[in-house]
Design a protein around this motif. Structure first.
Motif, PDB file in Angstrom:
ATOM      1  N   ARG A  17     -19.729 -42.077  59.974  1.00 19.40           N
ATOM      2  CA  ARG A  17     -21.066 -42.664  59.904  1.00 19.40           C
ATOM      3  C   ARG A  17     -21.861 -42.184  58.690  1.00 19.40           C
ATOM      4  O   ARG A  17     -22.988 -42.630  58.460  1.00 19.40           O
ATOM      5  CB  ARG A  17     -21.831 -42.329  61.190  1.00 19.40           C
ATOM      6  CG  ARG A  17     -21.290 -43.025  62.438  1.00 19.40           C
ATOM      7  CD  ARG A  17     -21.918 -44.392  62.633  1.00 19.40           C
ATOM      8  NE  ARG A  17     -23.369 -44.307  62.711  1.00 19.40           N
ATOM      9  CZ  ARG A  17     -24.211 -44.990  61.936  1.00 19.40           C
ATOM     10  NH1 ARG A  17     -23.759 -45.804  61.021  1.00 19.40           N
ATOM     11  NH2 ARG A  17     -25.521 -44.847  62.066  1.00 19.40           N
ATOM     12  N   HIS A  18     -21.304 -41.244  57.965  1.00 16.04           N
ATOM     13  CA  HIS A  18     -21.977 -40.706  56.787  1.00 16.04           C
ATOM     14  C   HIS A  18     -23.359 -40.179  57.129  1.00 16.04           C
ATOM     15  O   HIS A  18     -24.338 -40.442  56.409  1.00 16.04           O
ATOM     16  CB  HIS A  18     -22.066 -41.749  55.673  1.00 16.04           C
ATOM     17  CG  HIS A  18     -20.765 -42.425  55.374  1.00 16.04           C
ATOM     18  ND1 HIS A  18     -20.481 -43.716  55.754  1.00 16.04           N
ATOM     19  CD2 HIS A  18     -19.643 -41.960  54.784  1.00 16.04           C
ATOM     20  CE1 HIS A  18     -19.245 -44.021  55.387  1.00 16.04           C
ATOM     21  NE2 HIS A  18     -18.718 -42.967  54.806  1.00 16.04           N
ATOM     22  N   THR A  19     -23.442 -39.473  58.216  1.00  9.50           N
ATOM     23  CA  THR A  19     -24.715 -38.841  58.575  1.00  9.50           C
ATOM     24  C   THR A  19     -24.439 -37.593  59.398  1.00  9.50           C
ATOM     25  O   THR A  19     -23.416 -37.487  60.064  1.00  9.50           O
ATOM     26  CB  THR A  19     -25.626 -39.783  59.380  1.00  9.50           C
ATOM     27  OG1 THR A  19     -26.826 -39.077  59.741  1.00  9.50           O
ATOM     28  CG2 THR A  19     -24.963 -40.269  60.655  1.00  9.50           C
ATOM     29  N   GLU A  20     -25.359 -36.662  59.340  1.00 11.33           N
ATOM     30  CA  GLU A  20     -25.257 -35.457  60.150  1.00 11.33           C
ATOM     31  C   GLU A  20     -26.117 -35.585  61.403  1.00 11.33           C
ATOM     32  O   GLU A  20     -26.089 -34.721  62.273  1.00 11.33           O
ATOM     33  CB  GLU A  20     -25.739 -34.240  59.343  1.00 11.33           C
ATOM     34  CG  GLU A  20     -24.772 -33.794  58.253  1.00 11.33           C
ATOM     35  CD  GLU A  20     -23.464 -33.264  58.849  1.00 11.33           C
ATOM     36  OE1 GLU A  20     -23.522 -32.407  59.748  1.00 11.33           O
ATOM     37  OE2 GLU A  20     -22.391 -33.724  58.407  1.00 11.33           O
ATOM     38  N   ASN A  21     -26.888 -36.647  61.473  1.00  9.14           N
ATOM     39  CA  ASN A  21     -27.835 -36.824  62.568  1.00  9.14           C
ATOM     40  C   ASN A  21     -27.125 -37.267  63.846  1.00  9.14           C
ATOM     41  O   ASN A  21     -26.696 -38.405  63.963  1.00  9.14           O
ATOM     42  CB  ASN A  21     -28.899 -37.844  62.145  1.00  9.14           C
ATOM     43  CG  ASN A  21     -29.951 -38.043  63.220  1.00  9.14           C
ATOM     44  OD1 ASN A  21     -29.863 -37.478  64.311  1.00  9.14           O
ATOM     45  ND2 ASN A  21     -30.947 -38.848  62.908  1.00  9.14           N
ATOM     46  N   LYS A  33     -19.357 -38.029  62.472  1.00 11.17           N
ATOM     47  CA  LYS A  33     -20.334 -37.793  61.401  1.00 11.17           C
ATOM     48  C   LYS A  33     -19.778 -38.237  60.058  1.00 11.17           C
ATOM     49  O   LYS A  33     -20.496 -38.816  59.240  1.00 11.17           O
ATOM     50  CB  LYS A  33     -20.705 -36.307  61.354  1.00 11.17           C
ATOM     51  CG  LYS A  33     -21.610 -35.878  62.497  1.00 11.17           C
ATOM     52  CD  LYS A  33     -21.941 -34.393  62.418  1.00 11.17           C
ATOM     53  CE  LYS A  33     -22.952 -34.009  63.506  1.00 11.17           C
ATOM     54  NZ  LYS A  33     -23.195 -32.546  63.535  1.00 11.17           N
ATOM     55  N   ASN A  73     -28.011 -40.486  65.557  1.00 18.89           N
ATOM     56  CA  ASN A  73     -27.794 -41.711  64.803  1.00 18.89           C
ATOM     57  C   ASN A  73     -26.316 -42.094  64.739  1.00 18.89           C
ATOM     58  O   ASN A  73     -25.934 -43.004  64.030  1.00 18.89           O
ATOM     59  CB  ASN A  73     -28.354 -41.538  63.389  1.00 18.89           C
ATOM     60  CG  ASN A  73     -28.708 -42.857  62.755  1.00 18.89           C
ATOM     61  OD1 ASN A  73     -28.876 -43.867  63.438  1.00 18.89           O
ATOM     62  ND2 ASN A  73     -28.797 -42.863  61.443  1.00 18.89           N
ATOM     63  N   LYS A  77     -23.089 -49.164  65.254  1.00 13.00           N
ATOM     64  CA  LYS A  77     -22.935 -47.739  64.951  1.00 13.00           C
ATOM     65  C   LYS A  77     -21.782 -47.130  65.732  1.00 13.00           C
ATOM     66  O   LYS A  77     -20.975 -46.379  65.191  1.00 13.00           O
ATOM     67  CB  LYS A  77     -24.225 -46.995  65.297  1.00 13.00           C
ATOM     68  CG  LYS A  77     -25.432 -47.370  64.475  1.00 13.00           C
ATOM     69  CD  LYS A  77     -26.632 -46.572  64.964  1.00 13.00           C
ATOM     70  CE  LYS A  77     -27.911 -47.040  64.295  1.00 13.00           C
ATOM     71  NZ  LYS A  77     -29.057 -46.251  64.775  1.00 13.00           N
TER      72      LYS A  77
END
Length: 185
Positions: free
Chosen positions: A110-114, A107, A117, A124
């Motif tokens: 990838r700079h996301t909490e999803n 996370k 994703n 990715k």
DNA sequence: TACTGGATTCACT
DNA sequence: GTGAATCCAGTAA
């Protein structure tokens, strides 16, 4: 209790299309990251493949099997492949995995909490797993490990009948686990 | 040395 | 659905 077993080097002597299909549901491990492979693509020597014209970059597709082939694309992404075919040219692109461990670190990368994703695409998953060109040319199970992990397959994904096969727009064959939420696109 | 385009992703309309 | 981001490998000269 079933044992985890590494996919042997010889497993990758076969044709890219067979390897790509059989890689579905297998476990990939690098550092503290791991995941289940849910989408692959097979490249041989057709027009859509780097193997169509052998160059210093793509030579690994012809001269090796069971080796990691990482290349950089679109100025920002890496793609992870495993070379195949003992006596000819081939490689399998790992397009998507279902994350198993190292998820908090993914996370961050990838700079996301999803969750969906994190690794749902070739670029990715390389970003999430910190896979870069330094891994290019390494042998399978040297830095990146592949396991025939039936325990996880049965618990997390389901039976093999759920494996779907689709002919992509152009020549490479794409394989994916039907209904999986971690597919690209 | 210069140019071209890509086995992608993301933001925006 | 469309376009931008961004850089390296391959090609041609």
């Amino acid at each position: 209790m079933e044992k985890f077993s590494l996919l042997p080097y010889s497993w990758f002597t076969r044709d890219a299309i067979k390897v790509a299909r059989d890689l579905l549901g297998k476990k990939i491990v690098y550092k503290n990251y791991s995941g289940i492979i849910v989408e692959t693509e097979a490249y041989t020597e057709d027009e859509a493949s780097h193997g169509h014209k052998i160059t210093p970059r793509s030579e690994i597709m012809l001269t090796t099997y069971g080796h990691i082939y990482v290349y950089f694309i679109y100025g920002m992404y890496h793609c992870l492949n495993i070379t195949t075919n003992k006596d000819s040219c081939g490689a399998v692109l790992i397009r998507a995995v279902e994350p198993l461990s190292g998820i908090q670190e993914m996370k961050k990368n990838r700079h996301t909490e999803n969750l969906h994703n994190l690794t749902s695409g070739p670029g990715k998953l390389c970003e999430a797993f910190e896979i870069g060109k330094k891994l290019n040319g390494t042998k399978v199970n040297e830095k990146i490990f592949l396991y025939d992990d039936r325990r996880i397959l049965s618990e997390n994904i389901g039976v093999s009948e759920r494996i779907g096969i689709e002919k992509a727009k152009h020549l490479p064959w794409r394989f994916f686990i039907r209904g999986n939420k971690f597919l690209s696109r």
